[in-house]
Design a protein around this motif. Structure first.
Motif, PDB file in Angstrom:
ATOM      1  N   LEU A   1       0.814  -1.229   0.000  1.00  0.00           N
ATOM      2  CA  LEU A   1       0.000   0.000   0.000  1.00  0.00           C
ATOM      3  C   LEU A   1       0.844   1.274   0.000  1.00  0.00           C
ATOM      4  O   LEU A   1       0.445   2.274  -0.596  1.00  0.00           O
ATOM      5  N   VAL A   2       2.005   1.239   0.633  1.00  0.00           N
ATOM      6  CA  VAL A   2       2.883   2.420   0.573  1.00  0.00           C
ATOM      7  C   VAL A   2       3.352   2.611  -0.872  1.00  0.00           C
ATOM      8  O   VAL A   2       3.469   3.742  -1.349  1.00  0.00           O
ATOM      9  N   GLY A   3       3.563   1.513  -1.578  1.00  0.00           N
ATOM     10  CA  GLY A   3       3.867   1.607  -3.009  1.00  0.00           C
ATOM     11  C   GLY A   3       2.707   2.251  -3.763  1.00  0.00           C
ATOM     12  O   GLY A   3       2.873   3.253  -4.456  1.00  0.00           O
ATOM     13  N   ASP A   4       1.513   1.704  -3.586  1.00  0.00           N
ATOM     14  CA  ASP A   4       0.325   2.242  -4.269  1.00  0.00           C
ATOM     15  C   ASP A   4       0.154   3.741  -4.017  1.00  0.00           C
ATOM     16  O   ASP A   4      -0.191   4.494  -4.926  1.00  0.00           O
ATOM     17  N   LEU A   5       0.366   4.150  -2.802  1.00  0.00           N
ATOM     18  CA  LEU A   5       0.171   5.562  -2.426  1.00  0.00           C
ATOM     19  C   LEU A   5       1.063   6.510  -3.240  1.00  0.00           C
ATOM     20  O   LEU A   5       0.776   7.693  -3.343  1.00  0.00           O
TER      21      LEU A   5
ATOM     22  N   ARG B   1      -0.817  11.418   4.752  1.00  0.00           N
ATOM     23  CA  ARG B   1      -1.760  12.307   4.052  1.00  0.00           C
ATOM     24  C   ARG B   1      -1.049  13.327   3.170  1.00  0.00           C
ATOM     25  O   ARG B   1      -1.489  13.618   2.063  1.00  0.00           O
ATOM     26  N   SER B   2       0.050  13.870   3.680  1.00  0.00           N
ATOM     27  CA  SER B   2       0.761  14.850   2.836  1.00  0.00           C
ATOM     28  C   SER B   2       1.471  14.136   1.676  1.00  0.00           C
ATOM     29  O   SER B   2       1.644  14.704   0.600  1.00  0.00           O
ATOM     30  N   TRP B   3       1.876  12.889   1.886  1.00  0.00           N
ATOM     31  CA  TRP B   3       2.474  12.127   0.780  1.00  0.00           C
ATOM     32  C   TRP B   3       1.436  11.938  -0.326  1.00  0.00           C
ATOM     33  O   TRP B   3       1.766  12.022  -1.511  1.00  0.00           O
ATOM     34  N   ALA B   4       0.182  11.690   0.066  1.00  0.00           N
ATOM     35  CA  ALA B   4      -0.890  11.534  -0.939  1.00  0.00           C
ATOM     36  C   ALA B   4      -1.113  12.847  -1.695  1.00  0.00           C
ATOM     37  O   ALA B   4      -1.395  12.833  -2.893  1.00  0.00           O
ATOM     38  N   MET B   5      -0.975  13.956  -0.995  1.00  0.00           N
ATOM     39  CA  MET B   5      -1.198  15.255  -1.649  1.00  0.00           C
ATOM     40  C   MET B   5      -0.132  15.541  -2.711  1.00  0.00           C
ATOM     41  O   MET B   5      -0.355  16.315  -3.633  1.00  0.00           O
ATOM     42  N   GLU B   6       1.033  14.910  -2.579  1.00  0.00           N
ATOM     43  CA  GLU B   6       2.064  15.054  -3.628  1.00  0.00           C
ATOM     44  C   GLU B   6       1.544  14.468  -4.940  1.00  0.00           C
ATOM     45  O   GLU B   6       1.843  14.982  -6.019  1.00  0.00           O
ATOM     46  N   CYS B   7       0.766  13.384  -4.836  1.00  0.00           N
ATOM     47  CA  CYS B   7       0.170  12.788  -6.044  1.00  0.00           C
ATOM     48  C   CYS B   7      -0.835  13.755  -6.659  1.00  0.00           C
ATOM     49  O   CYS B   7      -0.911  13.888  -7.882  1.00  0.00           O
ATOM     50  N   VAL B   8      -1.626  14.402  -5.813  1.00  0.00           N
ATOM     51  CA  VAL B   8      -2.604  15.378  -6.309  1.00  0.00           C
ATOM     52  C   VAL B   8      -1.866  16.491  -7.073  1.00  0.00           C
ATOM     53  O   VAL B   8      -2.277  16.889  -8.155  1.00  0.00           O
ATOM     54  N   ALA B   9      -0.754  16.932  -6.503  1.00  0.00           N
ATOM     55  CA  ALA B   9       0.021  18.018  -7.128  1.00  0.00           C
ATOM     56  C   ALA B   9       0.618  17.594  -8.475  1.00  0.00           C
ATOM     57  O   ALA B   9       0.905  18.440  -9.327  1.00  0.00           O
ATOM     58  N   LEU B  10       0.798  16.291  -8.670  1.00  0.00           N
ATOM     59  CA  LEU B  10       1.378  15.804  -9.931  1.00  0.00           C
ATOM     60  C   LEU B  10       0.353  15.717 -11.071  1.00  0.00           C
ATOM     61  O   LEU B  10       0.711  15.487 -12.227  1.00  0.00           O
ATOM     62  N   ARG B  11      -0.927  15.903 -10.735  1.00  0.00           N
ATOM     63  CA  ARG B  11      -1.991  15.705 -11.738  1.00  0.00           C
ATOM     64  C   ARG B  11      -1.823  16.485 -13.036  1.00  0.00           C
ATOM     65  O   ARG B  11      -1.966  15.898 -14.114  1.00  0.00           O
TER      66      ARG B  11
END
Ligand SMILES: [Zn+2]
Length: 263
Positions: free
Chosen positions: A136-140, A209-219
């Motif tokens: 799951l850390v990979g998926d994130l 949660r902030s690691w997930a927001m990095e994905c949002v920023a990559l959109r």
């Protein structure tokens, strides 16, 4: 008779594979997940390494990283299907987004980390949670596993990748990585050469949660596909550094969580 059975089976397989959703969201494919596990393994402290060896026996973090995909066809694990991703619509934070009642990748990582820290699990349960955490850390860190809620994490964005039919999600899961034609150890070694201490320290700031927001920023970058009928070398060239960075971050952050749990 035998031929007919084989034919029926082939036909059935074709139907199943054509169903919407059947090909969705495996995340990072096998190579990506193993790279994350391999990198994490090399950043474990002594205590964590010892404990993990005792729990995983003949496997290491790379080899056990794909277990969560392997159990998908086992109905005893049907309840885990939604744990691989999370929806955070544009302009929102996780806290504000509508939660999936079946759980999501952020909620699960947080739950598993605190369960492992509690030291109250049976050994079998601990091993299972551990394998889930690695995956799951990979998926994130696969940007499209933090979805907008509009296109099933890019699964609905049909594209031609190197002249073959694919979709944007799969491009990030496996097409770009597989095109490099490196084994997971070769890719992991190449990435480990890039590691520098200052960068690692900055990656360990924040939380799930902030690691997930990095994905949002990559959109904006991820969805900047150009002509979806002609995706390939240019997209790969522009996005490969991000693939590398996300794999590296995932591995180092996974080690950090495990060192904190067992160290
Ligand atoms: Zn997954």
């Amino acid at each position: 008779m035998r031929i007919r059975q084989t034919l029926t089976f082939t036909l059935l397989l074709f139907v199943v594979l054509s169903l919407p959703g059947a090909q969705e969201a495996r995340a990072w494919g096998q190579t990506g997940h193993r790279v994350v596990g391999y990198i994490a393994q090399s950043f474990l402290n002594k205590k964590a390494k010892k404990r993990l060896q005792k729990l995983l026996k003949t496997e290491d973090l790379a080899l056990c990283s794909t277990w969560m995909d392997e159990i998908r066809s086992d109905e005893r694990y049907d309840h885990t299907h939604d744990w691989h991703w999370v929806t955070i619509p544009d302009g929102m934070r996780y806290e504000d987004a509508e939660k999936n009642p079946n759980g999501d990748v952020i909620e699960r990582i947080e739950f598993i980390v605190s369960a492992l820290k509690s030291d109250t699990l049976s050994q079998d349960q601990e091993v299972e949670y551990l394998k889930m955490l690695v995956h799951l850390v990979g998926d994130l860190h696969q940007p499209l596993h933090v979805g907008t809620g509009k296109d099933r994490g890019g699964n609905d964005v049909k594209v031609k990748w190197m002249w073959r039919s694919s979709n944007l999600h799969r491009v990030w899961d496996s097409e770009m990585i597989d095109d490099k034609q490196l084994s997971y150890t070769e890719l992991a070694h190449a990435l480990l050469l890039q590691v520098n201490k200052t960068q690692v320290e900055s990656w360990l700031q924040g939380d799930v949660r902030s690691w997930a927001m990095e994905c949002v920023a990559l959109r904006p970058q991820v969805y900047d596909t150009g002509d979806t009928e002609k995706m390939g070398y240019l997209y790969l060239y522009r996005n490969w550094p991000t693939v590398e960075l996300q794999l590296l971050k995932a591995g180092i952050r996974l080690a950090y969580l495990l060192n904190e749990i067992y160290g």
